[in-house]
Design a protein around this motif. Structure first.
Motif, PDB file in Angstrom:
ATOM      1  N   CYS A 259       9.743 -16.493  -8.982  1.00 33.72           N
ATOM      2  CA  CYS A 259      10.654 -15.454  -9.478  1.00 33.72           C
ATOM      3  C   CYS A 259      11.315 -15.922 -10.769  1.00 33.72           C
ATOM      4  O   CYS A 259      11.563 -17.109 -10.973  1.00 33.72           O
ATOM      5  N   ARG A 260      11.625 -14.984 -11.657  1.00 33.85           N
ATOM      6  CA  ARG A 260      12.205 -15.312 -12.963  1.00 33.85           C
ATOM      7  C   ARG A 260      13.673 -15.715 -12.881  1.00 33.85           C
ATOM      8  O   ARG A 260      14.207 -16.332 -13.808  1.00 33.85           O
ATOM      9  N   VAL A 261      14.360 -15.370 -11.801  1.00 38.45           N
ATOM     10  CA  VAL A 261      15.766 -15.756 -11.671  1.00 38.45           C
ATOM     11  C   VAL A 261      15.851 -17.274 -11.559  1.00 38.45           C
ATOM     12  O   VAL A 261      15.175 -17.882 -10.736  1.00 38.45           O
ATOM     13  N   SER A 262      16.660 -17.890 -12.372  1.00 37.78           N
ATOM     14  CA  SER A 262      16.772 -19.347 -12.416  1.00 37.78           C
ATOM     15  C   SER A 262      17.124 -19.921 -11.039  1.00 37.78           C
ATOM     16  O   SER A 262      18.120 -19.512 -10.421  1.00 37.78           O
ATOM     17  N   GLY A 263      16.274 -20.840 -10.578  1.00 40.15           N
ATOM     18  CA  GLY A 263      16.538 -21.508  -9.305  1.00 40.15           C
ATOM     19  C   GLY A 263      16.023 -20.775  -8.089  1.00 40.15           C
ATOM     20  O   GLY A 263      16.049 -21.324  -6.982  1.00 40.15           O
ATOM     21  N   CYS A 264      15.564 -19.536  -8.244  1.00 42.87           N
ATOM     22  CA  CYS A 264      15.062 -18.786  -7.094  1.00 42.87           C
ATOM     23  C   CYS A 264      13.733 -19.377  -6.636  1.00 42.87           C
ATOM     24  O   CYS A 264      12.831 -19.612  -7.448  1.00 42.87           O
TER      25      CYS A 264
ATOM     26  N   HIS B 243       3.984  -7.676 -10.806  1.00 40.44           N
ATOM     27  CA  HIS B 243       4.210  -6.665 -11.843  1.00 40.44           C
ATOM     28  C   HIS B 243       4.903  -7.312 -13.038  1.00 40.44           C
ATOM     29  O   HIS B 243       5.200  -8.505 -13.045  1.00 40.44           O
ATOM     30  N   ARG B 244       5.200  -6.523 -14.035  1.00 40.10           N
ATOM     31  CA  ARG B 244       5.616  -7.075 -15.325  1.00 40.10           C
ATOM     32  C   ARG B 244       6.975  -7.762 -15.291  1.00 40.10           C
ATOM     33  O   ARG B 244       7.248  -8.621 -16.143  1.00 40.10           O
ATOM     34  N   TYR B 245       7.847  -7.439 -14.330  1.00 40.14           N
ATOM     35  CA  TYR B 245       9.165  -8.066 -14.313  1.00 40.14           C
ATOM     36  C   TYR B 245       9.132  -9.482 -13.733  1.00 40.14           C
ATOM     37  O   TYR B 245      10.025 -10.275 -13.970  1.00 40.14           O
ATOM     38  N   ARG B 246       8.153  -9.789 -12.922  1.00 39.47           N
ATOM     39  CA  ARG B 246       7.995 -11.110 -12.294  1.00 39.47           C
ATOM     40  C   ARG B 246       9.249 -11.514 -11.515  1.00 39.47           C
ATOM     41  O   ARG B 246       9.809 -12.593 -11.689  1.00 39.47           O
ATOM     42  N   LEU B 247       9.670 -10.635 -10.632  1.00 37.50           N
ATOM     43  CA  LEU B 247      10.816 -10.878  -9.767  1.00 37.50           C
ATOM     44  C   LEU B 247      10.350 -10.914  -8.315  1.00 37.50           C
ATOM     45  O   LEU B 247       9.381 -10.251  -7.951  1.00 37.50           O
ATOM     46  N   CYS B 248      11.055 -11.682  -7.471  1.00 37.81           N
ATOM     47  CA  CYS B 248      10.758 -11.659  -6.042  1.00 37.81           C
ATOM     48  C   CYS B 248      11.174 -10.307  -5.468  1.00 37.81           C
ATOM     49  O   CYS B 248      11.829  -9.499  -6.146  1.00 37.81           O
TER      50      CYS B 248
ATOM     51  N   LEU C 199     -11.121 -12.989 -16.775  1.00 35.25           N
ATOM     52  CA  LEU C 199     -11.042 -12.857 -15.323  1.00 35.25           C
ATOM     53  C   LEU C 199     -10.520 -11.468 -14.992  1.00 35.25           C
ATOM     54  O   LEU C 199      -9.665 -10.918 -15.697  1.00 35.25           O
ATOM     55  N   THR C 200     -11.014 -10.917 -13.892  1.00 33.77           N
ATOM     56  CA  THR C 200     -10.620  -9.552 -13.538  1.00 33.77           C
ATOM     57  C   THR C 200      -9.386  -9.505 -12.655  1.00 33.77           C
ATOM     58  O   THR C 200      -8.712  -8.498 -12.566  1.00 33.77           O
ATOM     59  N   THR C 201      -9.065 -10.606 -11.958  1.00 31.36           N
ATOM     60  CA  THR C 201      -7.892 -10.633 -11.081  1.00 31.36           C
ATOM     61  C   THR C 201      -7.151 -11.938 -11.270  1.00 31.36           C
ATOM     62  O   THR C 201      -7.715 -12.944 -11.689  1.00 31.36           O
ATOM     63  N   ALA C 202      -5.867 -11.923 -10.945  1.00 36.69           N
ATOM     64  CA  ALA C 202      -5.045 -13.137 -10.982  1.00 36.69           C
ATOM     65  C   ALA C 202      -4.926 -13.695  -9.581  1.00 36.69           C
ATOM     66  O   ALA C 202      -4.750 -12.948  -8.617  1.00 36.69           O
ATOM     67  N   ALA C 203      -5.003 -15.015  -9.437  1.00 33.71           N
ATOM     68  CA  ALA C 203      -4.962 -15.633  -8.120  1.00 33.71           C
ATOM     69  C   ALA C 203      -3.543 -15.702  -7.572  1.00 33.71           C
ATOM     70  O   ALA C 203      -3.324 -15.633  -6.384  1.00 33.71           O
ATOM     71  N   PHE C 204      -2.542 -15.849  -8.424  1.00 33.79           N
ATOM     72  CA  PHE C 204      -1.170 -15.920  -7.959  1.00 33.79           C
ATOM     73  C   PHE C 204      -0.244 -15.508  -9.097  1.00 33.79           C
ATOM     74  O   PHE C 204      -0.625 -15.487 -10.254  1.00 33.79           O
ATOM     75  N   THR C 205       0.998 -15.203  -8.751  1.00 36.78           N
ATOM     76  CA  THR C 205       1.933 -14.688  -9.734  1.00 36.78           C
ATOM     77  C   THR C 205       2.974 -15.707 -10.163  1.00 36.78           C
ATOM     78  O   THR C 205       3.605 -15.538 -11.194  1.00 36.78           O
ATOM     79  N   GLY C 206       3.213 -16.751  -9.389  1.00 38.61           N
ATOM     80  CA  GLY C 206       4.201 -17.751  -9.746  1.00 38.61           C
ATOM     81  C   GLY C 206       5.581 -17.420  -9.208  1.00 38.61           C
ATOM     82  O   GLY C 206       5.778 -16.461  -8.461  1.00 38.61           O
TER      83      GLY C 206
END
Length: 342
Positions: free
Chosen positions: A111-116, A123-128, A102-109
């Protein structure tokens, strides 16, 4: 008047009472034991290899959707056309062709911070957005040493969600107190910001920690809400999104999909084609109001077949006799054709 035209006349847009009656009938049929459970959902997630609505490219492990009436994605279809050849050559092509991602992602999911509860940026950090801003500031303070991301994550507190996107067709999380997910926020900007919805200046730094304290300003809130009701969903591969549709229209499309699967299973309907039809009639109360003269050939074909299947449900035998044709394809009948002229 011919039978076909009479049938369309009998399926004119319903009034309030007729609309309720039709919805009641369709709801009973959709909830019945013979209806395909896959098609009951408001967001239908079609398996790649579904026999009627399957969308996957035939090249092994290719992640892209088939294109048009082909069973290959557009890139593999063009490669196949350039080679020509017979069925033997086609088999060799399917065996040797390189699968495509696939050429694009539909969503990123999340934030990596627990409970956020906020959405991560792409981007690569996956933070809000807020945690990303805090991470950048923390990293900048460490001049000579590299800050460990995992250790920093363990010290961060989560932040509450901004709620679900206000677009009726969307189930993603909002990206700001404005109430739109990142994708619909971009579409709202491209549309010229109907209704003039905006956040207070400097909201991110002064009030962002507590979204309930931020008041959205509108030039015309009714216009903004109308845009939210009519905004199309983000196109996602293999999905048919019926969220935000009028209940009768949503039930009609579900029944039309089921009827096609039952009556014409050899003709594949790609989810993207069905979704385009859904988007074109999003502002309607019923599929019977669809303008067949001003739409694509593909949408016209899908709509005509759906209306044909609805005619069997909506129209009584006495009505068809008055209009000059007979309906043989009743729900209990064995004759596969829906309509026979007198």
């Amino acid at each position: 008047m011919t039978g076909a035209h009479s049938g369309l006349r009998l399926l004119a847009e319903p009034d309030g009472r007729e609309s309720r009656d039709r919805l009641e009938i369709l709801t009973a049929l959709i909830n019945g034991p013979g209806f395909d459970p896959l098609l009951r959902a408001d967001v239908i997630k079609v398996p790649t290899e579904h026999p009627v609505f399957g969308w996957g490219c035939r090249v092994s492990r290719c992640q892209r959707s088939a294109h048009g009436t082909s069973d290959l994605c557009d890139t593999h279809r063009q490669q196949r056309v350039s080679r020509g050849g017979d069925e033997a050559e086609r088999a060799e092509f399917l065996r040797t062709a390189e699968p495509l991602p696939l050429t694009t992602a539909a969503f990123t999911g999340p934030c990596r911070v627990s409970g956020c509860e906020r959405l991560a940026l792409g981007h690569r950090y996956r933070l809000c957005a807020r945690h990303d801003n805090r991470w950048r500031k923390a990293s900048a303070r460490e001049h000579d040493t590299e800050l460990d991301l995992d250790e920093w994550l363990a010290t961060e507190v989560p932040y509450p969600s901004f709620g679900v996107c206000s677009a009726a067709s969307c189930r993603d999380g909002a990206g700001s107190p404005l109430g739109l997910c990142p994708n619909h926020d971009q579409r709202y900007e491209r549309a010229g910001r109907p209704g003039g919805a905006e956040l207070p200046g400097g909201w991110f730094h002064s009030h962002e920690r507590d979204p309930s304290s931020i008041a959205v300003r509108y030039r015309d809130e009714k216009v903004f809400r109308q845009w939210c009701r009519e905004a199309d969903p983000l196109l996602r591969i293999g999905e048919i999104n019926l969220l935000g549709l009028h209940p009768l229209l949503r039930a009609e499309i579900k029944w039309g999909l089921f009827a096609h699967q039952r009556q014409n299973p050899r003709t594949r309907w790609l989810p993207v084609d069905v979704q385009n039809l859904v988007n074109n009639c999003r502002a309607m109360d019923s599929l019977t109001g669809f303008d067949l003269d001003n739409c694509s050939r593909r949408a016209r074909g899908l709509t005509k077949e759906m209306l044909q299947s609805l005619r069997v449900v909506y129209v009584t035998p006495s009505q068809t006799r008055e209009a000059g044709y007979l309906e043989f394809g009743s729900l209990r009948g064995r004759i596969p054709r829906f309509q026979q002229p007198l």
